[in-house]
Design a protein around this motif. Structure first.
Motif, PDB file in Angstrom:
ATOM      1  N   LEU A 147     -49.965  56.211  22.111  1.00  8.54           N
ATOM      2  CA  LEU A 147     -49.497  55.081  22.901  1.00  8.54           C
ATOM      3  C   LEU A 147     -50.487  53.924  22.834  1.00  8.54           C
ATOM      4  CD1 LEU A 147     -48.024  56.711  26.142  1.00  8.54           C
ATOM      5  CD2 LEU A 147     -46.783  55.464  24.376  1.00  8.54           C
ATOM      6  N   ASP A 148     -51.773  54.235  22.956  1.00  7.66           N
ATOM      7  CA  ASP A 148     -52.793  53.191  22.844  1.00  7.66           C
ATOM      8  C   ASP A 148     -52.732  52.519  21.477  1.00  7.66           C
ATOM      9  OD1 ASP A 148     -53.693  53.669  25.384  1.00  7.66           O
ATOM     10  OD2 ASP A 148     -55.380  54.922  24.782  1.00  7.66           O
ATOM     11  N   PHE A 149     -52.496  53.318  20.459  1.00  6.44           N
ATOM     12  CA  PHE A 149     -52.397  52.845  19.080  1.00  6.44           C
ATOM     13  C   PHE A 149     -51.263  51.834  18.940  1.00  6.44           C
ATOM     14  CE2 PHE A 149     -51.068  53.573  14.605  1.00  6.44           C
ATOM     15  CZ  PHE A 149     -52.272  53.310  13.975  1.00  6.44           C
ATOM     16  N   ILE A 150     -50.096  52.167  19.505  1.00  4.04           N
ATOM     17  CA  ILE A 150     -48.916  51.303  19.417  1.00  4.04           C
ATOM     18  C   ILE A 150     -49.076  50.066  20.302  1.00  4.04           C
ATOM     19  CG2 ILE A 150     -46.444  51.167  19.873  1.00  4.04           C
ATOM     20  CD1 ILE A 150     -47.212  52.740  17.359  1.00  4.04           C
ATOM     21  N   ARG A 151     -49.641  50.255  21.504  1.00  3.83           N
ATOM     22  CA  ARG A 151     -49.816  49.120  22.413  1.00  3.83           C
ATOM     23  C   ARG A 151     -50.770  48.084  21.828  1.00  3.83           C
ATOM     24  NH1 ARG A 151     -50.502  52.232  28.257  1.00  3.83           N
ATOM     25  NH2 ARG A 151     -48.345  52.940  28.484  1.00  3.83           N
ATOM     26  N   PRO A 153     -47.002  63.941   8.344  1.00  3.08           N
ATOM     27  CA  PRO A 153     -47.226  65.095   9.232  1.00  3.08           C
ATOM     28  C   PRO A 153     -48.355  64.858  10.230  1.00  3.08           C
ATOM     29  CG  PRO A 153     -46.890  65.844   6.985  1.00  3.08           C
ATOM     30  CD  PRO A 153     -47.025  64.353   6.923  1.00  3.08           C
ATOM     31  N   LEU A 154     -49.416  64.183   9.804  1.00  4.10           N
ATOM     32  CA  LEU A 154     -50.533  63.971  10.713  1.00  4.10           C
ATOM     33  C   LEU A 154     -50.163  62.973  11.815  1.00  4.10           C
ATOM     34  CD1 LEU A 154     -54.213  64.050   9.903  1.00  4.10           C
ATOM     35  CD2 LEU A 154     -53.397  62.089  11.241  1.00  4.10           C
ATOM     36  N   ILE A 155     -49.363  61.960  11.478  1.00  2.00           N
ATOM     37  CA  ILE A 155     -48.911  60.997  12.494  1.00  2.00           C
ATOM     38  C   ILE A 155     -48.024  61.699  13.520  1.00  2.00           C
ATOM     39  CG2 ILE A 155     -47.596  58.892  12.899  1.00  2.00           C
ATOM     40  CD1 ILE A 155     -50.301  58.484  11.537  1.00  2.00           C
ATOM     41  N   GLU A 156     -47.138  62.563  13.044  1.00  2.00           N
ATOM     42  CA  GLU A 156     -46.281  63.316  13.963  1.00  2.00           C
ATOM     43  C   GLU A 156     -47.113  64.230  14.844  1.00  2.00           C
ATOM     44  OE1 GLU A 156     -43.007  63.156  14.651  1.00  2.00           O
ATOM     45  OE2 GLU A 156     -43.080  61.355  13.398  1.00  2.00           O
ATOM     46  N   LEU A 157     -48.172  64.793  14.284  1.00  2.00           N
ATOM     47  CA  LEU A 157     -49.060  65.667  15.041  1.00  2.00           C
ATOM     48  C   LEU A 157     -49.755  64.876  16.154  1.00  2.00           C
ATOM     49  CD1 LEU A 157     -49.803  68.696  14.736  1.00  2.00           C
ATOM     50  CD2 LEU A 157     -51.885  67.955  13.582  1.00  2.00           C
ATOM     51  N   MET A 158     -50.227  63.680  15.839  1.00  2.00           N
ATOM     52  CA  MET A 158     -50.859  62.844  16.864  1.00  2.00           C
ATOM     53  C   MET A 158     -49.862  62.474  17.949  1.00  2.00           C
ATOM     54  SD  MET A 158     -53.079  59.312  16.526  1.00  2.00           S
ATOM     55  CE  MET A 158     -51.777  58.236  15.982  1.00  2.00           C
ATOM     56  N   LYS A 159     -48.624  62.185  17.543  1.00  2.00           N
ATOM     57  CA  LYS A 159     -47.591  61.818  18.502  1.00  2.00           C
ATOM     58  C   LYS A 159     -47.297  62.973  19.462  1.00  2.00           C
ATOM     59  CE  LYS A 159     -44.141  59.542  16.724  1.00  2.00           C
ATOM     60  NZ  LYS A 159     -42.847  59.211  16.089  1.00  2.00           N
ATOM     61  N   ASP A 215     -42.855  47.297  13.696  1.00  2.00           N
ATOM     62  CA  ASP A 215     -43.581  48.499  14.134  1.00  2.00           C
ATOM     63  C   ASP A 215     -43.465  49.611  13.093  1.00  2.00           C
ATOM     64  OD1 ASP A 215     -43.931  47.022  16.403  1.00  2.00           O
ATOM     65  OD2 ASP A 215     -42.569  48.187  17.650  1.00  2.00           O
ATOM     66  N   ALA A 216     -42.272  49.770  12.551  1.00  2.00           N
ATOM     67  CA  ALA A 216     -42.037  50.816  11.556  1.00  2.00           C
ATOM     68  C   ALA A 216     -42.876  50.590  10.301  1.00  2.00           C
ATOM     69  CB  ALA A 216     -40.548  50.880  11.192  1.00  2.00           C
ATOM     70  N   GLU A 217     -43.036  49.318   9.903  1.00  2.00           N
ATOM     71  CA  GLU A 217     -43.860  49.009   8.731  1.00  2.00           C
ATOM     72  C   GLU A 217     -45.330  49.329   8.994  1.00  2.00           C
ATOM     73  OE1 GLU A 217     -42.844  47.949   5.646  1.00  2.00           O
ATOM     74  OE2 GLU A 217     -40.835  48.363   6.424  1.00  2.00           O
ATOM     75  N   TYR A 218     -45.778  49.103  10.219  1.00  2.00           N
ATOM     76  CA  TYR A 218     -47.149  49.425  10.602  1.00  2.00           C
ATOM     77  C   TYR A 218     -47.395  50.936  10.506  1.00  2.00           C
ATOM     78  CZ  TYR A 218     -51.286  49.768  13.675  1.00  2.00           C
ATOM     79  OH  TYR A 218     -52.524  50.037  14.199  1.00  2.00           O
ATOM     80  N   ILE A 219     -46.429  51.695  10.995  1.00  2.00           N
ATOM     81  CA  ILE A 219     -46.551  53.156  10.919  1.00  2.00           C
ATOM     82  C   ILE A 219     -46.552  53.605   9.454  1.00  2.00           C
ATOM     83  CG2 ILE A 219     -45.449  55.350  11.513  1.00  2.00           C
ATOM     84  CD1 ILE A 219     -46.761  53.896  13.852  1.00  2.00           C
ATOM     85  N   GLN A 220     -45.773  52.917   8.621  1.00  2.00           N
ATOM     86  CA  GLN A 220     -45.739  53.283   7.205  1.00  2.00           C
ATOM     87  C   GLN A 220     -47.097  53.073   6.529  1.00  2.00           C
ATOM     88  OE1 GLN A 220     -43.444  54.800   5.180  1.00  2.00           O
ATOM     89  NE2 GLN A 220     -42.449  55.168   7.156  1.00  2.00           N
ATOM     90  N   VAL A 221     -47.830  52.038   6.950  1.00  2.00           N
ATOM     91  CA  VAL A 221     -49.173  51.816   6.415  1.00  2.00           C
ATOM     92  C   VAL A 221     -50.063  53.007   6.747  1.00  2.00           C
ATOM     93  CG1 VAL A 221     -51.275  50.430   6.657  1.00  2.00           C
ATOM     94  CG2 VAL A 221     -49.053  49.305   6.398  1.00  2.00           C
ATOM     95  N   LEU A 222     -49.986  53.447   7.991  1.00  2.00           N
ATOM     96  CA  LEU A 222     -50.812  54.584   8.404  1.00  2.00           C
ATOM     97  C   LEU A 222     -50.386  55.865   7.690  1.00  2.00           C
ATOM     98  CD1 LEU A 222     -53.181  54.937  10.358  1.00  2.00           C
ATOM     99  CD2 LEU A 222     -51.570  55.898  12.001  1.00  2.00           C
ATOM    100  N   ILE A 223     -49.075  56.010   7.471  1.00  2.00           N
ATOM    101  CA  ILE A 223     -48.576  57.195   6.762  1.00  2.00           C
ATOM    102  C   ILE A 223     -49.117  57.228   5.336  1.00  2.00           C
ATOM    103  CG2 ILE A 223     -46.475  58.163   5.723  1.00  2.00           C
ATOM    104  CD1 ILE A 223     -45.029  57.496   8.329  1.00  2.00           C
ATOM    105  N   LYS A 224     -49.229  56.052   4.710  1.00  2.00           N
ATOM    106  CA  LYS A 224     -49.763  56.011   3.340  1.00  2.00           C
ATOM    107  C   LYS A 224     -51.253  56.375   3.298  1.00  2.00           C
ATOM    108  CE  LYS A 224     -46.417  52.645   1.623  1.00  2.00           C
ATOM    109  NZ  LYS A 224     -46.179  51.239   1.183  1.00  2.00           N
ATOM    110  N   ILE A 225     -51.903  56.300   4.463  1.00  2.00           N
ATOM    111  CA  ILE A 225     -53.328  56.637   4.527  1.00  2.00           C
ATOM    112  C   ILE A 225     -53.536  58.113   4.851  1.00  2.00           C
ATOM    113  CG2 ILE A 225     -55.495  56.222   5.764  1.00  2.00           C
ATOM    114  CD1 ILE A 225     -54.526  53.330   6.201  1.00  2.00           C
ATOM    115  N   VAL A 226     -52.835  58.607   5.890  1.00  2.00           N
ATOM    116  CA  VAL A 226     -53.104  59.981   6.357  1.00  2.00           C
ATOM    117  C   VAL A 226     -51.905  60.923   6.213  1.00  2.00           C
ATOM    118  CG1 VAL A 226     -54.871  59.196   7.966  1.00  2.00           C
ATOM    119  CG2 VAL A 226     -52.502  59.414   8.756  1.00  2.00           C
TER     120      VAL A 226
END
Length: 504
Positions: free
Chosen positions: A290-294, A276-282, A262-273
Motif C-alpha cells: 500500500l505504501d508503495f502504491i500510495r 510472483p514476487l509482487i503477488e507475494l508482497m501484496k 498504475d498498471a504500467e508502473y507495476i509492469q516495470v517492477l515485474i520486469k525487475i523482480v
C-alpha cells in the motif's frame, strides 16, 4: 429523478474507481454565492499525505458480511489483518466500480469477488460503500452544527456518461438500498458535472485562457474530457442564450483512466523482480505494498522536470528481504540485471527513476485518450469540428495545437463540485444525444413489400413477421430533457394492451 423541491442542502457523492468523496452546499448559499461548496478535508491517509480530498474506494466487511470500514481506514486495517493472518474472516473489496463498465450483463443478482475470491452480491458492496460516504457526510453536518436532517437533503450521485442504462440503474438501486429515497436522488453524468462547474468558475480560476475569455458566453462550444481512475469520459457542449447547455455529440470514452498508468508502473517492477514476487508482497506484506502504491500516486500527480529523476520512497527492506529469500539476490542486483539497469537506481530507501522511463508509463493511456478525441473530431463530429475552441485536457496541447486547452482550478474536485451545482439546478442541461437506438421486438402482420420472406411465420392463422424491430428512438438523435415517448401494443393471445413509456 428527484422531484421533491423541499430541500435545504444538496449533497453530492462522487463514487470513483480509485477514490471517492463528497461535497455539499446549502440552498440559500447557492442562491447568493453558488461556488460556496464544502468538501471533506479530513480523510486520514495513515502516515502518508496525499494531494487528494478523497478517500480510496475500498470496503472492509467482517465475517458476517457486515460493515467494518471504508477508505483509508479499510486499507490500513486490512493490512494489519493480513499480517495477523486473519484475512479469511473478512471481505475486502477495492477498485470494483469498473465491473459495471466491463460487465455487459449488469443485474441486481450479479456477484463480486473480494481480494481473496470470496463472493457476495455486488449491490450490497456498492450500497454499503455509498452508505459509508453518506454516513460520513451526515456526521460532518452534525459536527458543523448545520441542523440539517437527512430528509432536508437532495442527493446527487455521479456516474460515467458512457455507462449503459443498466449500469446507471444499478447505481440508482444501490443508492436507494443505502438509504437515499428515490424522490431525493439525482444521477449526474460525470463530464456534464465538470462542464457545469466550469460555467460557474471565475476566469481567474481557469488556466490556459486569454483576456476576455469566458466559458459562459452564449454560442461557446467546447469539449469536456473527464479523466477518472477507471475511465475517460468525453462529451461536447454548447452554451445557449438561456443559460442552459446542450450536448452536441453523444458521450464517448473508454477504460483508459489513471489505473492504466498504475498498471504500467507495476509492469516495470515485474520486469525487475517478477510477477510472483509482487503477488507475494501484496499477499504477505500488504502494508508495504500500500505504501508503495500510495507513493506512486503522489509522484504521478507531480509534473517531473525533463532533466531530473523522479524520486520515490519505497519499502526497501521488504523488497530486499523478498528478493534475497526468493531470488537469491538483493534488490539492487535485481535492478542491475534488469532492462532498467541504466535508468533506475536505489539511494537509501528511495528509488530514482529516469524521467523518460517515468513518462513512458503514461504513454499508452495518453494515446488511448487522444484517440478518443480524434474519433470525435474527425469521425463523429465533422459538422462541428471546426467550431471546437476549448478542450479541458492538458494532454491535447501538442496533438491538437489549433485548440485552446483550459484546465479548471482544482480539477480533481470538478466533477464533485459540479454535481452539487447540478443538484441545485438540474435543468441546466437542455438536451442530450442518444447513445443507442431503442426499440421493441414485435410480430406485425407480414407485409411482403416491407418484410423479408425468411422471417414469415404462421401464427393463429395469420402470417406475421417474427421478431421485427419497432424503432422508438434512433442513435445520435437529439433528445430534449424530459421527453416522453409512448407506444401502444396489443398481445397476440388476448386483447389486453401493453403501453411502452420511456422517459428520456
Amino acid at each position: 429523478m428527484a422531484s421533491n423541491s423541499n430541500y435545504l442542502l444538496v449533497a453530492a457523492i462522487d463514487f470513483g474507481t480509485t477514490y471517492s468523496g463528497y461535497a455539499f452546499s446549502m440552498r440559500h448559499s447557492f442562491e447568493k454565492q453558488p461556488m460556496t461548496i464544502h468538501a471533506n478535508q479530513a480523510w486520514n491517509a495513515g502516515g502518508k499525505q496525499l494531494l487528494s480530498l478523497k478517500t480510496p474506494t475500498c470496503l472492509l466487511l467482517d465475517s458476517n458480511k457486515q460493515f467494518d470500514s471504508f477508505g483509508y481506514d479499510a486499507e490500513d486495517k486490512y493490512a494489519e489483518i493480513v499480517m495477523d493472518k486473519d484475512q479469511d474472516n473478512y471481505y475486502y473489496f477495492h477498485r470494483f466500480k469498473m465491473c459495471l463498465h466491463k460487465n455487459k450483463k449488469v443485474s441486481l443478482e450479479m456477484l463480486l469477488e473480494d481480494i481473496t475470491g470470496k463472493s457476495m452480491p455486488a449491490i450490497d458492496v456498492f450500497a454499503l460503500s455509498i452508505m459509508a460516504l453518506k454516513n460520513h457526510l451526515m456526521g460532518s453536518l452534525v459536527t458543523q452544527g448545520t441542523g440539517v436532517e437527512s430528509s432536508d437533503i437532495r442527493w446527487v450521485l455521479t456516474v460515467p456518461a458512457i455507462w449503459t442504462d443498466n449500469a446507471k440503474q444499478f447505481m440508482r438501486e444501490s443508492a436507494e438500498k443505502a438509504g437515499i429515497p428515490k424522490d431525493k436522488l439525482l444521477l449526474a453524468l460525470e463530464p456534464e458535472a465538470a462542464s457545469i462547474y466550469c460555467q460557474y468558475l471565475p476566469t481567474d480560476k481557469l488556466t490556459g485562457i486569454e483576456p476576455g475569455f469566458t466559458m459562459s458566453e452564449p454560442g461557446t462550444k467546447y469539449m469536456i474530457v473527464d479523466l477518472g481512475g477507471g475511465t475517460a469520459d468525453i462529451t461536447v457542449h454548447e452554451k445557449l442564450s438561456d443559460g442552459c447547455l446542450r450536448e452536441l455529440c453523444r458521450a464517448t470514452g473508454g477504460d483508459c483512466g489513471g489505473t492504466g498508468v498504475d498498471a504500467e508502473y507495476i509492469q516495470v517492477l515485474i520486469k525487475i523482480v517478477g510477477a510472483p514476487l509482487i503477488e507475494l508482497m501484496k499477499r504477505e506484506n500488504p502494508e508495504s505494498y500500500l505504501d508503495f502504491i500510495r507513493e506512486f500516486e503522489t509522484a504521478k500527480r507531480n509534473r517531473p522536470s525533463d532533466n531530473k529523476k523522479v524520486n520515490m520512497i519505497i519499502p526497501f527492506t521488504t523488497l530486499n528481504t523478498l528478493c534475497r529469500t526468493h531470488l537469491k539476490e538483493d534488490f539492487k542486483t535485481a535492478i542491475a540485471s534488469s532492462p532498467f539497469s541504466n535508468s533506475i537506481v536505489i539511494r537509501g530507501d528511495k528509488i530514482r527513476i529516469d524521467v523518460k522511463v517515468f513518462k513512458k508509463m503514461f504513454e499508452k493511456t495518453v494515446e488511448n485518450i487522444l484517440q478518443l478525441i480524434r474519433d470525435i473530431i474527425i469521425f463523429k463530429w465533422k459538422s462541428h469540428a471546426r467550431s471546437i475552441k476549448f478542450s479541458l485536457l492538458e494532454a491535447v496541447r501538442r496533438e491538437f495545437s489549433n485548440c485552446r486547452v483550459v484546465i479548471p482550478f482544482d480539477p480533481g474536485l470538478s466533477v464533485l463540485k459540479g454535481a452539487v451545482l447540478f443538484g441545485h439546478k438540474s435543468d441546466v442541461i437542455s438536451s442530450r444525444i442518444s447513445r443507442f437506438t431503442y426499440g421493441i421486438s414485435f410480430n406485425p402482420k407480414f407485409d411482403p413489400a416491407v418484410h423479408d420472406k425468411k422471417h414469415r411465420r404462421l401464427s393463429d392463422g395469420v402470417w406475421r413477421c417474427k421478431d421485427a424491430f419497432d424503432k422508438i428512438l434512433e442513435k445520435d438523435s437529439v433528445i430534449p430533457i424530459g421527453t416522453t415517448t409512448r407506444r401502444k401494443y396489443t398481445t397476440q393471445t388476448n386483447v389486453s394492451r401493453i403501453w411502452f413509456r420511456k422517459e428520456l
